[in-house]
Design an enzyme around this catalytic site. Structure first.
Site, PDB file in Angstrom:
ATOM      1  N   LYS A   1      55.672  35.468   8.645  1.00 50.05           N
ATOM      2  CA  LYS A   1      55.444  36.829   9.119  1.00 50.05           C
ATOM      3  C   LYS A   1      56.778  37.555   9.404  1.00 50.05           C
ATOM      4  CE  LYS A   1      50.894  36.873   9.131  1.00 50.05           C
ATOM      5  NZ  LYS A   1      50.364  35.584   8.666  1.00 50.05           N
TER       6      LYS A   1
HETATM    7  C1  PLP Z   1      48.801  35.183   9.237  1.00 49.74           C
HETATM    8  C2  PLP Z   1      47.532  35.872   9.555  1.00 49.74           C
HETATM    9  C3  PLP Z   1      46.658  35.443  10.560  1.00 49.74           C
HETATM   10  C4  PLP Z   1      46.783  34.134  11.285  1.00 49.74           C
HETATM   11  O1  PLP Z   1      47.959  33.773  11.706  1.00 49.74           O
HETATM   12  P1  PLP Z   1      48.410  32.232  11.942  1.00 49.74           P
HETATM   13  O2  PLP Z   1      49.501  32.437  12.915  1.00 49.74           O
HETATM   14  O3  PLP Z   1      48.885  31.708  10.632  1.00 49.74           O
HETATM   15  O4  PLP Z   1      47.264  31.492  12.493  1.00 49.74           O
HETATM   16  C5  PLP Z   1      45.548  36.208  10.863  1.00 49.74           C
HETATM   17  N1  PLP Z   1      45.278  37.326  10.185  1.00 49.74           N
HETATM   18  C6  PLP Z   1      46.060  37.769   9.189  1.00 49.74           C
HETATM   19  C7  PLP Z   1      45.728  39.037   8.499  1.00 49.74           C
HETATM   20  C8  PLP Z   1      47.193  37.047   8.818  1.00 49.74           C
HETATM   21  O5  PLP Z   1      47.944  37.468   7.806  1.00 49.74           O
END
Ligand code: PLP
Length: 397
Positions: free
Chosen positions: A186
């Site tokens: 992210k």
């Molecule tokens: C990455 C993501 C998540 C979940 O995040 P994690 O930290 O990997 O559990 C939830 N929603 C969206 C749209 C994402 O891209």
């Protein structure tokens, strides 16, 4: 998008602080800490950056979505409306609470179609979860209006759109509760981590207790704390929070680089009349984490996607044929394949997903390519990539 592309001295320093005093847990051990409260400090930064009164860090973005829903009282038998195009975390977080995910079509914003949301409301509907996919957003005014009229909660998953803005408000801060992920890929990363933000004090207190076994966090003797209600462990560690604390301070820098790279590629692709771009709602500004464009049909999108791969253009996703983000390939969800028994209510809800056609979603996702925007590219690399993308697309249409 990934913040890990730019790890530097700041990240090392914050982590070193934690290692120096040895307190890896975010709660307690006040005397040993030498004043370092990385999770608390990161929560304060999140409140500032996202202009929100409260922030609660948790262990992942998926946990954030589940904790947000739980904090607002969503549970067994409640229906939560969510989009066909999202990450699997959305339905995982809902099912974990015993609630039922109701999948509805997206529109040309690549997020929830307000009309589809309105049509899916039943007496069991408790919440609408808008997922701000690939750096942009849904029509928040329309969605907020529907939720208000029908007394529904609006939960905003802004995991992929950190830094995006809608009518001067940071994405994540618009719904009743907003969720972020700080996983490894992210824009801001902690390695693993997530956060819930809200202006509702009761919801915030619920997130604080629920994510730490229901602890009330009164006083400084953990053993003496009471449990006003049941909770789980979705805590973040100080080590993870330390990385995020360094990264959040660099968000303006990351967003600027994303915008520069995005703008170069978009300008190049704009020269092709057959290429169109996703609709960004009026008053919205993307985070520029992705450039999303449409080709004329499914065939040309498939051809271009293959061409990108053959020509070394990575991180361009055609989600129609991909197992990650689109309902078409989520067989485990449609078949309710679970290690343990799931409730009949959830099973019945999931059966509806297979019988729905989702033609409108197919129409957009079939033609869409999501090009991730990296932070580590040099200007030369971006220019070369843009040129190559134009060549591949022209040969595909
Ligand atoms: C990455 C993501 C998540 C979940 O995040 P994690 O930290 O990997 O559990 C939830 N929603 C969206 C749209 C994402 O891209």
């Amino acid at each position: 998008m990934p913040g890990f592309e730019r790890f530097g001295e700041q990240e090392c320093k914050e982590v070193q602080d934690v290692l120096d005093n040895g307190v890896l847990m975010r709660y307690g051990f006040d005397g040993m800490r030498n004043g370092h409260w990385k999770a608390k400090s990161l929560e304060e930064e999140l409140q500032r950056v996202f202009k929100t009164e409260h922030a609660q860090l948790v262990s992942s973005g998926t946990a954030a979505v589940s904790v947000a829903l739980a904090a607002a009282g969503v549970g067994a038998g409640d229906e939560v409306i969510m989009p066909t195009f999202t990450f699997v975390a959305s339905f995982e977080a809902i099912i974990m609470l015993g609630a039922i995910p109701v999948l509805v079509d997206i529109d040309d914003t690549l997020t929830l179609d307000p009309k589809a949301v309105a049509n899916a409301i039943t007496p069991k509907t408790k919440a609408v979860m808008v997922v701000q996919m690939c750096g942009s957003m849904g029509n928040m005014d329309a969605l907020q209006k529907i939720c208000k009229t029908n007394g529904l909660l609006l939960v905003e998953d802004a995991c992929q759109a950190i830094g995006g803005i809608y009518k001067e408000k940071p994405l994540g801060s618009i719904g009743d509760l907003g969720c972020f992920s700080f996983d490894f890929v992210k824009t801001i990363t902690c390695g693993e981590g997530g956060a819930v933000i809200t202006n509702n004090k009761d919801y915030y207190i619920n997130t604080d207790h629920y994510s730490d076994h229901g602890h009330d966090h009164e006083g400084n003797d953990r053993g003496a704390e009471t449990h006003p209600f049941l909770g789980y462990n979705f805590r973040i560690s100080e080590l993870h929070a330390a990385v995020g604390l360094a990264q959040i301070k660099r968000l303006p820098e990351f967003l600027e680089v994303q915008k520069q790279n995005y703008t170069i590629i978009r300008a190049a692709l704009s020269q092709i009349p057959e290429v169109t771009f996703r609709t960004v709602p009026e008053g919205g500004e993307e985070s520029y984490a992705f450039l999303n464009f449409f080709l004329p049909d499914l065939e040309s999108a498939r051809k271009a996607s293959k061409g990108f791969k053959e020509n070394g253009i990575d991180v361009c996703f055609h989600y129609y044929d991909n197992n990650w983000h689109y309902v078409r390939k989520w067989d485990h969800l449609k078949n309710a394949t679970s290690l343990y028994p799931v409730s009949t209510e959830i099973k019945k809800g999931l059966e509806k997903i297979s019988s729905n056609a989702y033609e409108q979603s197919d129409h957009y996702i079939g033609r869409n390519v999501s090009a991730l925007i990296k932070l580590s590219w040099t200007e030369e690399e971006v220019n070369a990539r843009a040129e190559k993308m134009v060549e591949v697309i022209k040969a595909s249409i």
